[in-house]
Design an enzyme around this catalytic site. Structure first.
Site, mmCIF file in Angstrom:
data_model
loop_
_atom_site.group_PDB
_atom_site.id
_atom_site.type_symbol
_atom_site.label_atom_id
_atom_site.label_comp_id
_atom_site.label_asym_id
_atom_site.label_seq_id
_atom_site.Cartn_x
_atom_site.Cartn_y
_atom_site.Cartn_z
ATOM 1 C CD GLU A 34 -3.228 -1.045 1.907
ATOM 2 O OE1 GLU A 34 -3.166 -0.146 2.911
ATOM 3 O OE2 GLU A 34 -4.106 -1.530 1.874
ATOM 4 C CD GLU A 65 -4.029 -5.550 2.866
ATOM 5 O OE1 GLU A 65 -4.696 -4.944 3.359
ATOM 6 O OE2 GLU A 65 -2.626 -5.515 2.868
HETATM 7 O O1 AHR Z 1 -5.118 -5.720 6.786
HETATM 8 C C1 AHR Z 1 -5.125 -4.509 7.684
HETATM 9 C C2 AHR Z 1 -4.311 -3.555 7.051
HETATM 10 O O2 AHR Z 1 -5.142 -3.063 6.007
HETATM 11 C C3 AHR Z 1 -2.981 -3.851 6.290
HETATM 12 O O3 AHR Z 1 -1.908 -3.732 7.303
HETATM 13 C C4 AHR Z 1 -2.956 -2.713 5.348
HETATM 14 O O4 AHR Z 1 -2.160 -3.047 4.285
HETATM 15 C C5 AHR Z 1 -4.283 -2.371 5.064
HETATM 16 O O5 AHR Z 1 -4.660 -0.973 5.163
#
Ligand code: AHR
Length: 498
Positions: A172, A291
């Site tokens: 990210e 994610e």
């Molecule tokens: O999954 C939780 C968090 O969400 C992770 O660390 C990050 O990559 C995202 O913002």
């Protein structure tokens, strides 16, 4: 009400990549410590991992497992977490304001992955780390011996290389909250340099470069374009992230969010295709949706601030029925886009925004566990195009949507259909018509449903939301008619014949 789904066995999307049933384990809150790794637990195995948790995770058949973060990785130095445990330092994790003992590190993760049949998907630190640190880690993992880091792995007791084939170039990096966040071009240059060095070290690896992590960010898609302009020949995948929620308590609207997941995939894929065509690159970059989940209740304040503690309870979302329907919607969207989404990781797997919670030696299975289990069981095969005719409704944020959200996978003479009935009050008859084949019989099917969208499992009432086998189907003239209860997720496998 009736919805008809038209299919044809020749109208395929692509083979479903099993890696879309991936997971994510981050050093965050109680995910690693008290989650998978707890040597003090009565459930601990010889690795110190909790067998009750691992047995539940096995039911989800995770494939690619992303590790060690997440935001955590942007301040992580892998050398802190390898070698003799008594020599590993206590470190301060700034992303989650927590204390990290490094007692569970990448080597232990690889051992666990072997045991669980996971494909490790390692993320390197491009926040405070360097391309060289990343390349050194790759040498440690994948080179047989004879040089410094490969020899170090051997000294640590791992004779054979770990052979890790899938690596993420940071996490990210477009997010202003990320340690080391920089503008797109700065990241792209560092990602490209890292990719080059890593592939010089081991050309057989595959790399995921950071794409946009949220459609709300002002750099959405422009970030992806710039990153791909630099890295297009070096990487195989571009990452996509998405968390959704229902802060206004509007279930109908929340269930329509799947529409916007489709649009996010299509828009990001269009950037990959555009760069591929305008730059005449050797090959197309695919999507790694690494994610995804529902996350909004435990997203601010004490839920994200570890206050300097070890294994603090962070991001511990309690999931309900409507969240299970949305989780199924994510999976439908990935299956429908099997031609562009090749990897997807549920974030995360235990305690932290997870299908499983632990409390001491107890364990609780949450609502979102069930759709993932139901889909994952039936994941082998090829995604089919769907033509869906049925009633629709207009959602506040996501426009007009079908009451039924669907996907289908064909595996020889087995057709699996995945359905979500977003109608809160009415059942839906779903007809499955296959242009060039007939449905012969139902092999097996399961459903998750209930009357209250906010119903959630708890330690006192652990089975409020769960899957049940479901046989409400009639087959006439080769057409199956499935009666879906209101607010339900259905996964069923049918035998078909031509
Ligand atoms: O999954 C939780 C968090 O969400 C992770 O660390 C990050 O990559 C995202 O913002």
């Amino acid at each position: 009400m009736t919805t008809t789904i038209h299919l044809h066995t020749a109208f395929t999307v692509d083979k479903v990549d099993p890696r879309i049933f991936g997971g994510f384990l981050e050093h965050l809150g109680r995910a690693v410590y008290e989650g998978v790794y707890d040597p003090a637990s009565i459930h601990a195995d010889d690795l110190g991992c909790r067998t009750d948790v691992l047995d539940a995770l096995k039911r989800l058949r995770f494939t690619a497992m992303r590790y060690p973060g997440g935001n955590f990785v942007s301040g992580y130095h892998w050398q802190d977490a390898v070698g003799p445990r008594d020599k590993r330092p206590l470190t301060r994790d700034l992303a989650w304001q927590s204390l990290e003992t490094n007692q569970f590190g990448p080597d232990e993760f690889v051992q666990l992955s072997e045991r669980m049949d996971w494909t490790p998907m390692m993320a390197v630190n491009l926040g405070t780390g360097t391309p060289e640190e990343a390349r050194n880690w790759l040498e440690y993992c994948n080179i047989d011996g004879g040089s410094r880091y490969a020899n170090l792995r051997r000294e640590h007791g791992y004779e054979k290389p770990h052979n890790i084939k899938l690596w993420c170039l940071g996490n990210e990096m477009d997010g202003p909250w990320q340690i080391g966040h920089v503008p797109a071009e700065t990241y792209a240059i560092s990602a490209q340099q890292t990719a080059r060095m890593m592939k010089m070290c081991d050309p057989s690896i595959e790399l995921v470069v950071c794409g946009s992590c949220a459609p709300e960010l002002p750099t959405y898609l422009e970030w992806d374009r710039q990153v791909l302009e630099h890295c297009r020949d070096e990487v195989e995948y571009l990452s996509v992230h998405r968390y959704v929620g229902n802060p206004d308590n509007d279930t109908e609207d929340f269930l329509a969010v799947t529409n916007s997941i489709d649009r996010q995939i299509e828009a990001t894929d269009s950037v990959c295709r555009a760069v591929h065509h305008t730059r005449k690159t050797r090959r197309r970059v695919y999507l790694s949706f690494d994610e995804w989940n529902v996350w909004y209740r435990a997203r601010t304040g004490e839920h994200v601030d570890g206050r300097g503690k070890f294994a603090p309870p962070l991001l511990e979302e309690v999931y309900n029925l409507e969240d299970a329907l949305v989780a199924a919607g994510f999976l439908n969207s990935f299956i429908r886009h099997a031609d562009s989404v090749k990897i997807a990781n549920l974030a995360q797997i235990v305690n932290v925004i997870a299908p499983i919670l632990t409390k001491g030696d107890e364990m609780l299975i949450q609502s979102i566990f069930y759709p993932i289990e139901m889909y994952s069981k039936r994941r082998e095969g090829t995604s089919l195009q769907l033509r869906l005719d049925g009633p629709r409704y207009t959602s506040k944020q996501y426009g007009e949507v079908d009451y039924v959200d669907a996907s289908a996978i064909l595996d020889g003479n087995r057709l699996s259909v995945f359905l979500v009935n977003r109608d809160l009050n009415k059942p839906m008859e779903v007809k499955i018509k296959i242009g060039d084949a007939s449905v012969v019989k139902l092999l097996d099917a399961e459903v998750v449903t209930g009357k209250d969208p906010r119903a959630a499992n708890s330690y006192d009432c652990p089975n409020l939301v769960r899957s049940q086998s479901y046989e409400d189907i009639s087959i006439e003239g080769g057409v199956a008619t499935i009666s879906l209860p209101p607010m339900s997720v259905y996964a069923g496998t049918l035998e078909i014949a031509k």
